[in-house]
Enzyme design. Structure first.
Site, short mmCIF file in Angstrom:
data_model
loop_
_atom_site.label_atom_id
_atom_site.label_comp_id
_atom_site.label_asym_id
_atom_site.label_seq_id
_atom_site.Cartn_x
_atom_site.Cartn_y
_atom_site.Cartn_z
N GLU A 80 -28.08 14.04 21.01
CA GLU A 80 -29.65 13.97 21.91
C GLU A 80 -29.74 14.80 23.14
OE1 GLU A 80 -29.84 9.92 23.11
OE2 GLU A 80 -29.42 9.49 20.82
N HIS A 119 -36.89 6.72 20.97
CA HIS A 119 -36.34 7.83 19.91
C HIS A 119 -34.81 6.67 19.31
CE1 HIS A 119 -33.36 10.71 22.22
NE2 HIS A 119 -33.06 8.99 23.06
N ASP A 133 -26.30 3.94 28.79
CA ASP A 133 -26.29 3.48 27.82
C ASP A 133 -25.33 3.56 27.01
OD1 ASP A 133 -26.36 1.91 25.31
OD2 ASP A 133 -27.44 3.16 24.35
N GLU A 169 -27.64 -0.59 29.34
CA GLU A 169 -28.77 -0.65 27.52
C GLU A 169 -26.79 -1.03 27.71
OE1 GLU A 169 -30.98 2.17 26.44
OE2 GLU A 169 -30.12 1.42 24.36
N LYS A 204 -37.73 0.53 19.01
CA LYS A 204 -36.94 2.17 17.78
C LYS A 204 -37.60 0.87 16.92
CE LYS A 204 -32.98 3.05 20.12
NZ LYS A 204 -31.56 2.89 19.49
N HIS A 213 -22.15 10.02 19.69
CA HIS A 213 -23.05 11.25 19.40
C HIS A 213 -22.84 12.12 20.18
CE1 HIS A 213 -26.89 7.88 20.33
NE2 HIS A 213 -25.59 7.61 18.73
N SER A 238 -26.04 4.77 15.78
CA SER A 238 -24.89 2.72 16.60
C SER A 238 -25.93 2.22 16.12
CB SER A 238 -24.72 3.91 17.50
OG SER A 238 -25.77 3.97 19.09
N GLU A 266 -24.29 7.14 26.47
CA GLU A 266 -25.43 7.54 27.41
C GLU A 266 -25.05 7.76 29.07
OE1 GLU A 266 -28.83 6.88 25.02
OE2 GLU A 266 -27.61 7.16 23.77
N LYS A 290 -37.01 6.94 26.58
CA LYS A 290 -36.19 7.57 26.12
C LYS A 290 -35.94 8.49 25.07
CE LYS A 290 -31.97 5.15 24.69
NZ LYS A 290 -30.77 4.88 24.60
N ASP A 314 -30.68 -3.54 22.82
CA ASP A 314 -31.08 -2.85 21.94
C ASP A 314 -30.49 -3.15 20.78
OD1 ASP A 314 -30.89 -0.84 20.44
OD2 ASP A 314 -29.64 0.89 21.03
P1 PGA Z 1 -28.65 5.82 17.91
O1 PGA Z 1 -28.80 5.82 19.17
O2 PGA Z 1 -29.78 6.43 17.78
O3 PGA Z 1 -27.72 6.63 17.21
O4 PGA Z 1 -28.82 3.93 17.63
C1 PGA Z 1 -29.50 5.61 20.12
C2 PGA Z 1 -29.33 4.40 20.70
O5 PGA Z 1 -28.05 3.82 21.26
O6 PGA Z 1 -29.98 3.81 21.86
ZN ZN Z 2 -28.35 2.42 22.65
#
Ligand code: PGA
Ligand code: ZN
Length: 418
Positions: free
Chosen positions: A203, A364, A240, A284, A336, A153, A40, A162, A387, A311
């Protein structure tokens, strides 16, 4: 001094190609690191260069990025001192020459950037967290553990991506991990008893066909209690929704749960009601990446009570972070490394957020490798929050296990908490 750099095309936790980079020094030391990959992804992230050759890995091969490491970056960095991280990262940014690392690929650049840090740390005889963070790097992060996976996911019943348990009341990292793992197992027992599937998503969280997003929160509270913990005190909930992934034509489409289309204000109202009903302390991407008004409304409504994390909105980029600080669009950041593409730029993003008094969550990606670079990085950056998935799947556990090692190594000097 850097003598040679080479890259290898390996597989990530979803079975898609990614890069592993080796940086060889003239003192015989080799620093190695691998690059993760999101599903995502935010549209303003640095470019993950993929081959687009349908004959290999459905177009997802990374041989072009590999060649960029071997043929372009390696000769340019030969002879550099690996401790000059900022100069090396800047040299790669200049070599790339684009705004978003589209020419060489952020996967190529980050792989080298991380492997350079590893080689330098080994040369200095220091663990990575101490090399990057100095003598003050003693703070372990509180884990946000993603125990229910939805959205992009997992093909589950949840629109939201999430649902995480967040052991804020634990006295140490090791205890936090135990609280989380026990709750994860309690959740599995509860899901099985209700006739839900207990297979896991990307995840490591469960991916049941629940009937609503609400039911997901209720199941987690039930699991916290069943594991013997106090919801909200020992273990809170972090979310999230990854709202960019269900935002279409100006509407938030809650189609899996059958809640219909919502506008930004209605989403904020849903979250407000949830914060009153469930022990949620962090949300988030409750709104989409281009919905700055939605984020601002959310922060105005809930920012004094809970953490509002950006994010996709911020993509670890100081340009967007500075705007969000100025406009009060959130009060915390998701970090990230591969969203921006170098260690140095990631540190700059963290510093900007820290100066603003924001919460900081090191994260991650949904596609990961066995590399635990981000665990050391989180401690180096002063802890806060991390996370990195639920309590299963070794690409997630590698990070948690590394944090256990670091906590033991620090001994009495170790600190823990948000
Ligand atoms: P992604 O998801 O690594 O698939 O982007 C993680 C997130 O959205 O926090
Ligand atoms: Zn996110």
């Amino acid at each position: 001094r850097i003598q040679a750099i080479d890259a290898l095309e390996i597989l990530d936790s979803r079975g898609n190609p990614t890069l592993r980079v080796n940086v060889h020094l003239d003192n015989g030391i080799t620093g190695t690191s691998s690059v993760p990959s999101g599903a995502s992804t935010g549209e303003n992230e640095a470019v993950e260069l993929r081959d687009g050759d349908a004959a290999r890995y459905g177009g997802k091969g990374v041989l072009k990025a590999l060649a960029n490491v071997n043929d372009t970056i390696a000769p340019a960095l030969a002879g550099c001192d690996p401790r000059q991280q900022a100069q090396i990262d800047q040299a790669m940014i200049d070599l790339d020459g684009t705004e978003n690392k589209a020419r060489l690929g952020a996967n190529a650049i980050l792989g080298v950037s991380q492997a350079v840090a590893r080689a330098a740390a080994q040369s200095c005889g220091l663990p990575l967290y101490a090399y990057l963070g100095g003598v003050g790097a003693v703070h372990l992060p509180v884990p946000m553990m993603n125990v229910l996976n939805g959205g992009k996911h997992a093909d589950s019943g949840m629109d939201f991506q999430e649902f995480m348990i967040f052991p804020i009341g634990a006295p140490s990292f090791a205890e936090a991990l135990r609280y989380g793992a026990e709750t994860f197992h309690a959740l599995k027992t509860i899901l099985a008893a209700k006739g839900y599937a207990t297979g896991v998503g990307d995840e490591g969280g469960f991916a049941p066909q629940v009937k609503s997003n609400d039911e997901a929160c209720e199941l987690i509270v039930e699991a916290i209690v069943a594991a013997g913990y106090r919801p909200g005190e020992d273990i809170a909930i972090a979310l999230d929704p990854a709202a960019s992934s269900f935002y279409e034509e100006g509407q938030y489409r809650l189609s899996r749960s059958g809640q219909g289309d919502k506008n930004a204000e209605e989403m904020t109202e849903i979250f407000k009601a949830w914060v009153n009903k469930y022990p949620i302390v962090s949300i988030e991407d409750g709104h989409a990446e281009n919905d700055w008004e939605g984020f601002k409304g959310m922060t105005a409504a809930l920012g004094d009570k809970i953490q509002i994390v950006g994010d996709d909105l911020l993509v670890t980029n100081t340009k967007f972070i500075a705007r969000a600080i100025g406009e009060h669009a959130c009060n915390a950041v998701l970090i990230k490394l591969n969203q921006i593409g170098t260690v140095t730029e990631t540190i700059a993003a963290i510093q900007l957020c820290r100066n603003a008094g924001w919460g900081i969550v090191i994260s991650h990606r949904s596609g990961e490798t066995e590399d635990s670079f981000m665990a050391d990085f989180a401690v180096a950056m002063g802890g806060g929050q991390i996370k990195t998935g639920s309590a299963c799947r070794s690409e997630r556990i590698a990070k948690y296990n590394r944090l256990l090692e670091i906590e033991r190594e620090l001994g009495a000097a170790a600190r823990f908490g948000r």
